[in-house]
Design a protein around this motif. Structure first.
Motif, short mmCIF file in Angstrom:
data_model
loop_
_atom_site.label_atom_id
_atom_site.label_comp_id
_atom_site.label_asym_id
_atom_site.label_seq_id
_atom_site.Cartn_x
_atom_site.Cartn_y
_atom_site.Cartn_z
N VAL A 56 2.94 14.31 18.45
CA VAL A 56 3.09 12.87 18.31
C VAL A 56 1.71 12.22 18.34
CG1 VAL A 56 3.28 12.26 20.76
CG2 VAL A 56 4.61 11.01 19.10
N PHE A 57 1.51 11.16 17.57
CA PHE A 57 0.24 10.43 17.64
C PHE A 57 0.48 8.94 17.80
CE2 PHE A 57 -3.62 8.55 15.51
CZ PHE A 57 -4.48 8.83 16.55
N CYS A 58 1.07 8.28 16.79
CA CYS A 58 1.25 6.82 16.90
C CYS A 58 2.46 6.46 17.74
CB CYS A 58 1.35 6.17 15.52
SG CYS A 58 2.95 6.44 14.72
N GLY A 59 3.46 7.34 17.76
CA GLY A 59 4.65 7.09 18.57
C GLY A 59 5.62 6.07 18.00
N VAL A 62 4.50 5.40 12.20
CA VAL A 62 3.52 5.00 11.20
C VAL A 62 2.69 6.17 10.67
CG1 VAL A 62 1.53 3.48 10.74
CG2 VAL A 62 3.35 2.70 12.24
N PHE A 64 3.09 9.79 10.76
CA PHE A 64 3.69 11.03 10.22
C PHE A 64 3.11 12.32 10.80
CE2 PHE A 64 6.42 9.31 6.87
CZ PHE A 64 5.97 8.01 6.85
N CYS A 66 4.08 13.60 13.57
CA CYS A 66 5.10 14.23 14.42
C CYS A 66 6.20 14.92 13.63
CB CYS A 66 5.70 13.18 15.34
SG CYS A 66 6.62 11.92 14.45
S1 FES Z 1 4.08 9.85 15.93
FE1 FES Z 1 3.40 8.72 14.24
S2 FES Z 1 5.13 8.85 12.97
FE2 FES Z 1 5.85 9.79 14.75
#
Ligand code: FES
Ligand code: FAD
Lengths: 99, 469
Positions: A56-59, A62, A64, A66
């Motif tokens: 996960v990055f942006c959570g 936005v 992609f 994850c």
């Molecule tokens: S963590 Fe960025 S889209 Fe799911």
């Protein structure tokens, strides 16, 4: 303290999803990303080029980063997809289409 | 419910969209409130999922009273049939079609089917997303955006990691650091690249009550109470780890924004929550042809965009926190209701909200200037191997080569030569980073679709006259 105690949560019955053939516990309403993080799993994808691990990055849907395969469908955003009892989650290699 | 009542589609159920919905529904229009999340609240009022049975969700929030009022207002209007709340709808495009505006949304978590709603007017309240500037190691699992950490915690009651560093710049870092600590994480440090004055101003902005200087002190007190060490005028230079994050290197910054030699320190952590401010979501406005003003959607004093029938409120028009979003939403909702029912809106009716808006906009403009006055030469720390475009795995070296050897002078050319920004996220995450590394101006790309849309959905779309090319 943990987050559940902080908000005095009384979650519904926990259930399991399988992640790469191992069982992971999830709570009703949690996204797959939240369930995986809670189980200590932080990476569930390798990139198309350098095959680097990502999670996960942006959570919030936005970035992609994850992407994961859920019930045979690749490219699902784990931060948006709710964990469902019995879901079969597999880490994704590349685009997830060449298996 | 009279069928002849005009219908306003509000897209986004955060502070701005909720305030707009309640204001408009109270003044004689029907409202369709559409949001991609399962619950109303947006980023600021994100709630634990229902199934988690939180009995004290307010423990993760501030300004809970305001949320309760909004929630009660929404429920009342929903019960009375004036508002329909469509959750789990990802709007991918809004188009004009013979006088009406048609909102296209993908349904549910699977997002493979689309449905359309016709409305007389549209109010965009789609908020913002986090900007993260690249540094070596930022793609390691365990590195998350500050807001993402907050979203996992508030929405999923999931704590990203045990030992966390919160780093970057801006007011959002404060609630994230105190939130993670309250939920049981050990917050090793809050690393803010601005100086102590910037942090104090940020604290006030984070508390969204610049009138009350005490609010700033409240955040400082919470940091102290949680024993969170604060490092101002410091930055994370690198994140280390093999399969996942193990530690970060931080350094003090000099007056020019460069690391002070010898000031490097390693901090062990399994999580880095990092953010460098927020960027407005403007895709839907873009698709409608709305004029942008800097990074956000341009609006007039009534929160109208330059496209007739389209209003915008909250962080889609510029980043400034929840209180500003509430004020803008309130004004937009009242203006839209008046115009849709054939009245000329009376600005006196929303004078207090307008004063709040003007004061907070001025405050955030000053805040931005204060941060900008403290340079951070982050691009110099980005090594050639550092991935700058996460989706397409484009390195800083490739971006620099496109400029130095191939003569690219703008973001579009860099993109064509390197594929930076062409991947899944369509440049949302990498645009500021690529621009900084390439040394060219940040010109946000126009994205025609706000969400990736399955080809089958596009193929099934009606073959009416296509939108302008
Ligand atoms: S963590 Fe960025 S889209 Fe799911
Ligand atoms: C991840 C994140 C976490 C944050 N957490 C905090 C915090 O804890 N404390 C704090 O002070 N500030 C926080 N902020 C700052 C926050 O942006 C503002 O304070 C405030 O929420 C802005 O209100 P808004 O109504 O403009 O937008 P938001 O609250 O962002 O609401 C926008 C809503 O629109 C929806 N949406 C967007 N695009 C679409 C689409 N195409 N289709 C359907 N729905 C859509 C989103 O799901 C969201 O619910 C956070 C920001 C981010 C990005």
């Amino acid at each position: 303290m943990n987050p559940l105690r902080l908000v005095r949560a009384r979650p519904g019955a926990p259930f399991t999803v399988t992640f790469d053939n191992r069982e992971i516990q999830a709570l009703p309403g949690q996204s797959l990303a939240a369930a995986l993080w809670s189980s200590g799993v932080t990476a569930w994808r390798t990139t198309r080029g350098a095959e680097r691990a990502r999670g996960v990055f942006c959570g919030i849907g936005v970035c992609f980063d994850c992407l994961v395969t859920v019930d045979g469908r690749p490219d699902q955003r784990a931060c948006l997809v709710p964990a469902a009892p019995g879901a079969v989650v597999r880490s994704q290699a590349g685009t997830g289409h060449d298996e | 419910m009279s069928e002849r009542r005009p219908l306003l589609a509000v897209i986004g159920a955060g502070p701005a969209g909720l305030a707009a919905t309640v204001a408009a529904a109270a003044r004689g229009v029907r409202v369709m409130l559409i949001d991609s999340a399962a619950e109303a609240g947006g980023q600021f009022y994100r709630q634990p999922a229902r199934g988690l049975g939180a009995r004290r969700p307010e423990a993760l929030h501030h300004q809970w009273r305001t949320w309760e009022r909004l929630r009660a207002g929404l429920d009342t209007h929903v019960d009375a049939g004036r508002v329909t709340h469509l959750s789990d709808r990802h709007v991918w495009c809004v188009e004009r079609e013979s006088g009406a505006l048609v909102v296209h949304a993908l349904l549910g978590p699977r997002q493979t089917e689309s449905a359309a709603v016709r409305a007389d007017a549209v109010l965009l309240a789609t908020g913002a997303y986090e900007k993260v500037l690249p540094f070596p190691g930022w793609t390691l699992p365990g590195v998350v955006t500050a807001g993402g950490a907050q979203a996992l915690l508030k929405g999923g009651l999931s704590l990203p990691g045990r030992t966390a560093v919160v780093a970057g710049t801006g007011p959002l870092l404060l609630p994230v650091a105190t939130g993670l600590a309250a939920a049981g994480a050990q917050v090793v440090a809050l690393v803010e690249s601005a100086g102590p004055k910037g942090l104090a101003r940020g604290a006030r902005a984070g508390a969204a009550a610049p009138a009350k200087l005490a609010e700033g002190a409240a955040f400082a007190a919470r940091l102290a109470y949680r024993r969170i060490p604060v490092m101002t005028r410091h930055a994370v230079l690198e994140a280390h780890g093999v399969e996942r994050l193990e530690s970060v290197t931080v350094a003090a910054l000099d007056a020019d924004g460069r690391p002070v030699p010898g000031s490097q320190r390693r901090l062990s952590c399994d999580t880095l929550a990092v953010g460098h401010g927020l960027l407005p979501h403007t895709d839907l406005a873009d698709g409608l042809g709305c004029r942008l003003d800097g990074p956000g959607v341009w609006v007039d004093a009534e929160q109208r965009t330059d496209v007739p029938g389209v209003w915008a409120a909250g962080e889609t028009t510029g980043v400034g926190g929840a209180t500003l979003s509430l004020a803008e939403g309130h004004i937009a909702g009242r203006s839209a209701a008046a115009r849709l029912t054939g009245r000329i809106p009376d600005p006196d009716g929303w004078a207090p909200a307008a004063r709040t808006r003007d004061r907070l906009r001025a405050f955030f403009t000053a805040l931005d200037a204060a941060y900008a006055a403290q340079p951070v030469r982050w691009a110099e720390q980005v090594t050639a191997e550092t991935v700058v475009c996460r989706c397409e795995e484009v390195s800083a070296g490739a971006v620099r080569e496109s400029v130095d050897a191939l003569g690219a002078g703008d973001l579009r050319t860099v993109k064509l030569l390197t594929r930076a920004g062409m991947g899944w996220c369509q440049g949302r995450m990498c645009e500021p980073g690529v621009a900084g590394v390439a040394g060219c101006a940040l010109t946000p790309a126009r994205r025609l679709l706000a969400r990736p849309v399955p080809l089958g959905v596009l193929a099934d779309a009606p073959t009416d006259p296509p939108a302008t090319p």
